[in-house]
Design a protein around this motif. Structure first.
Motif, short mmCIF file in Angstrom:
data_model
loop_
_atom_site.label_atom_id
_atom_site.label_comp_id
_atom_site.label_asym_id
_atom_site.label_seq_id
_atom_site.Cartn_x
_atom_site.Cartn_y
_atom_site.Cartn_z
N UNK A 128 35.37 34.27 31.30
CA UNK A 128 35.91 33.62 29.61
C UNK A 128 37.50 33.35 29.81
N UNK A 129 37.77 35.04 30.18
CA UNK A 129 39.29 35.18 30.24
C UNK A 129 40.01 34.00 31.45
N UNK A 130 39.34 33.89 33.11
CA UNK A 130 39.89 33.28 33.73
C UNK A 130 39.68 31.24 33.43
N UNK A 131 38.75 30.82 32.71
CA UNK A 131 38.56 30.23 32.14
C UNK A 131 39.40 29.35 31.28
N UNK A 132 39.85 30.49 30.55
CA UNK A 132 40.95 29.98 29.28
C UNK A 132 41.96 30.19 29.76
N UNK A 133 42.13 30.74 30.86
CA UNK A 133 43.75 31.07 31.63
C UNK A 133 44.70 31.61 30.34
N UNK A 134 43.45 32.81 30.01
CA UNK A 134 44.46 33.86 29.48
C UNK A 134 44.88 34.92 30.28
N UNK A 135 44.98 35.52 31.19
CA UNK A 135 44.80 36.27 32.09
C UNK A 135 45.91 37.07 32.13
N UNK A 136 46.84 36.47 31.88
CA UNK A 136 48.14 37.35 31.46
C UNK A 136 48.55 37.78 30.01
N UNK A 137 47.69 37.37 29.19
CA UNK A 137 47.58 37.48 27.65
C UNK A 137 46.91 38.50 26.97
N UNK A 138 46.09 38.79 27.70
CA UNK A 138 45.20 39.59 27.54
C UNK A 138 45.00 40.93 27.42
N UNK A 139 44.57 41.87 26.28
CA UNK A 139 45.19 43.08 26.73
C UNK A 139 43.56 43.48 26.11
N UNK A 140 42.76 44.26 27.31
CA UNK A 140 41.18 45.26 26.60
C UNK A 140 40.88 46.50 26.34
N UNK A 141 40.78 47.20 25.26
CA UNK A 141 40.39 48.73 24.82
C UNK A 141 39.01 49.18 25.07
N UNK A 142 39.44 49.96 26.01
CA UNK A 142 37.72 50.61 26.70
C UNK A 142 37.74 51.30 26.29
N UNK A 143 36.56 51.86 26.16
CA UNK A 143 36.39 53.30 24.77
C UNK A 143 35.62 54.69 25.38
N UNK A 144 34.51 55.66 24.75
CA UNK A 144 34.35 56.16 25.93
C UNK A 144 32.84 56.66 25.85
N UNK A 145 32.10 56.60 26.77
CA UNK A 145 30.73 56.04 27.15
C UNK A 145 30.76 55.54 28.69
N UNK A 146 29.43 54.92 28.82
CA UNK A 146 29.82 54.32 30.19
C UNK A 146 30.45 53.23 30.69
N UNK A 147 31.38 52.50 29.59
CA UNK A 147 32.34 51.57 29.91
C UNK A 147 33.36 51.95 29.75
#
Lengths: 257, 75, 361
Positions: free
Chosen positions: A47-66
């Motif tokens: 989705x990030x790729x198709x919307x062309x928002x890679x340079x505007x996206x910030x992810x927040x990862x948790x504690x756990x497997x991911x």
């Protein structure tokens, strides 16, 4: 023409219909075979790729497997303390309102230790996307009970099955969140069949579009499997999920405003 | 006769042999190999290549994104 | 003279934040520091400078909002008082572990537990020896006046960004609640996105352009060998702070035979105690640590050739005295005098303690 040469003819660039998006890194995922995290990561990256928002996206990862999600999706990441991802995302989104900010959280992270942070971020209607992966168990720490563990389900800390009289009931956190006026789009999806993956992708797309339109908080629960925690094969896990999880956590969109 | 003919390429070294693609394939193209890869997994492969219609179902459900799918119109 | 006002210490923290180009404040009410957020809410800096001010659902959420904001290369801060700082301890060690700059203000009240809302200095250990888990240090500044409440906000951010480390202003209910004359700093504009890219582009999570690797704010490394190397890096940073950033003030030390060591509001009381003791003919001086980490260890050691005894005066049961003793290393007697639980010592009590504990009267 032999079968092999025919296949070799098909396998060429112009006939390509499905491959890995470049937003997904080449790093081999640490997840167990069949883990739903992999599919969800892929969907988010696509989705990030198709919307062309890679340079505007910030992810927040948790504690756990991911926790190591930042090793797989090629965007800027923040790694949060256990349960606190919505607080990080709140500040990030408010300080950079033009960005696409999402949290990626498991059931222990979001529904147990991070219950306050998620409820309040949802209630404030932060302009973020939340991916909530519910596999009814703690994966990383070795298969202990989660708030979403089903009644009777055997885990490392409910070895005789979850007794709701003792441990409370499996928590329908998504239903709770749908009640909060700050949320705009609340949906429960899965990723075990091609159709489910397509639906999940549509939901993710819609969620990021909501961010773009400054619509507020989009919440996507994904009911997934944990074959290691459940002690079933990946294929059997999907069957168990359909039989036991879906009746209690029914798929579908709870809210779309 | 299918309208499309397809083929898949599996990155066998990255495949963890979870078997979800085997179940997802509508035309029973994929099986897990008897051989194992470097990590000891029975990797997925096209056991019944003729039946592939290039629908991408296997690719969609693959958690490790190791399947690339190609498709042509059947002649 | 610039903009001179009569203001409360807590109000000045808020005003100084706006004026130094702070991007975000995230807090939770707790006495005796609630005026910081209240002042910000009244000032509406979002309309003036674009600074974000948000009342979080808890201290835990507030410090993690700071973590998120700091990850974006923004100047962000939180404030609280002792019980709230305990809740923030997790976030603070994560900030240190992820090497993120941020400002945490602690307007200390008496403890332990819910304690009292009256002033104390009993969070010294928590501020300089850890508080959270792991081998980390905060830069800790201890203001002794409302003027320093103003000055140390900008200074904290400068040091935090210089070392990529959280900084703390360790004040107390006296300085927070007290009104004093203050010359406010001039307004500085907030950093633009371009400036942030220039200053913090190598690590800030502002969105990954095609021409660089992704930036990741994390304190996690499952590889022990790498984690040890990272810890070496942190320790080297702390040694550099000790080398370059020690700040202290000496009062009446030139001819001193005895020495008070005291910080913050205790130092103000000791200043009066110096006058009173000297009227009695006791040649005592005051060394006031301004940075509590890095600690003015060398400054104390340099005074040992003239000084015959040291009294550490704190509104605690004896915390900083341990650092004084480490510096002195047994060369002269070091004693502690403190009132605590929210009680503020009088200068007379301090002089009496000097006479009894150091002069042996």
């Amino acid at each position: 023409m032999t079968a092999t040469t025919e296949i070799n003819k098909i396998i060429s660039k112009e006939n390509l219909v499905y491959n890995k998006t470049s937003v997904l890194l080449d790093n081999e995922m640490h997840y167990c075979p069949g883990c739903t995290h992999g599919v969800i990561h892929k969907v988010i990256a696509e989705v990030i790729d198709e919307m062309g928002i890679q340079d505007k996206t910030i992810g927040v990862s948790p504690v756990g497997c991911s926790v190591l999600a930042y090793n797989y999706i090629d965007i800027d990441w923040q790694q949060a303390a256990h349960g606190r991802a919505p607080a990080l995302a709140t500040a990030t989104s408010r300080l950079m309102p033009e960005k696409y900010v999402f949290t990626y959280q498991g059931d222990g992270d979001l529904a147990s230790i991070g219950c306050a942070e998620i409820i309040h971020a949802c209630n404030r209607g932060e302009n973020i996307v939340v991916f909530f992966v519910n596999n009814a168990i703690y994966g990383m720490t070795g298969g202990q009970m989660a708030p979403t563990t089903l009644e009777g389900q055997v885990t490392a800390t409910t070895p005789y099955g979850r007794d709701c009289k003792v441990t409370g009931f499996p928590m329908k956190i998504t239903e709770m969140i749908a009640m909060l006026p700050g949320t705009r789009f609340v949906t429960r999806q899965s990723a075990e069949t091609p159709g489910a993956v397509r639906k999940l992708k549509k939901a993710a797309q819609k969620a990021f579009e909501n961010t773009r339109e400054n619509k507020g908080l989009s919440f996507i629960e994904i009911v997934g499997t944990c074959s290691s925690g459940w002690k079933l094969s990946p294929v059997k896990s999907n069957e168990w999920m359909k039989e036991n999880m879906f009746p209690y956590y029914p798929l579908g969109t709870l809210k779309d405003e | 006769m299918a309208k499309f003919k397809g083929a898949i390429v599996v990155d066998t070294e990255k495949c963890k042999g979870c078997g979800l693609c085997v179940v997802a394939c509508p035309t029973k193209v994929i099986e897990l190999a008897r051989d194992v890869n470097g990590k000891g997994y029975h990797y997925a492969h096209m056991a019944n290549a003729d039946a592939c219609i290039g629908c991408s179902s296997c690719g969609l459900v693959c958690p490790d994104t190791v399947i690339t799918v190609y498709r042509v119109k059947a002649s | 003279m610039g903009d001179v006002r009569l203001m409360k210490g807590n109000e000045v923290i808020a005003e100084a934040a706006i004026r130094c180009g702070c991007d975000g404040y995230f807090g939770y009410p707790i006495t005796p520091q609630s005026e910081i957020m209240e002042t910000l809410m009244i000032r509406r800096p979002q309309e003036e400078t674009g600074m974000v001010v948000l009342q979080a659902e808890s201290e835990v959420a507030a410090i993690n909002m700071v973590y998120g904001g700091a990850s974006c290369g923004k100047k962000v801060m939180t404030s609280s008082s002792s019980p709230g700082i305990s809740l923030k301890a997790e976030g603070i060690t994560y900030l240190a572990g992820a090497e993120l700059p941020a400002l945490i203000v602690n307007i200390v009240r008496g403890g332990p537990g819910l304690g009292t809302i009256q002033p104390a200095q009993s969070d010294y250990f928590q501020a300089v020896k850890g508080g959270g888990h792991g081998d980390y240090k905060l830069i800790v500044l201890a203001p002794a006046s409302v003027q320093e409440m103003n000055d140390f906000v900008d200074l904290s951010f400068k040091l935090a960004f210089k070392y990529l480390n959280p900084a703390m202003i360790l004040s107390d209910g006296v300085i927070g609640q007290m009104m004093e004359k203050v010359e406010l700093s001039d307004f500085k504009p907030r950093w633009t996105a371009e400036e942030i890219k220039e200053i913090s582009g190598s690590w800030a999570t502002v969105g990954k352009p095609a021409d660089r690797e992704r930036n990741i704010s994390t304190s996690l490394d499952l590889d022990s060998a790498k984690q040890e190397i990272f810890n070496h890096k942190l320790q080297a940073k702390y040694r550099a702070m000790e080398e370059n950033e020690v700040r202290f003030e000496k009062i009446a030390c030139d001819d001193a035979e005895y020495l008070f060591v005291a910080y913050g509001s205790s130092a103000r009381i000791c200043q009066k105690a110096v006058e009173q003791a000297r009227e009695k003919g006791i040649k005592v001086g005051l060394l006031r640590p301004i940075t509590l980490f890095p600690y003015p260890t060398k400054a104390i050691q340099e005074m040992l050739k003239d000084v015959k005894g040291i009294l550490s005066v704190e509104m605690s049961a004896g915390q900083m005295v341990e650092d004084v003793r480490l510096a002195v290393n047994g060369k002269v007697p070091v004693e502690h005098f403190g009132r605590y639980g929210g009680i503020i010592p009088t200068p007379e009590e301090v002089v009496e303690a000097l006479e009894q504990k150091i002069l042996g009267k």
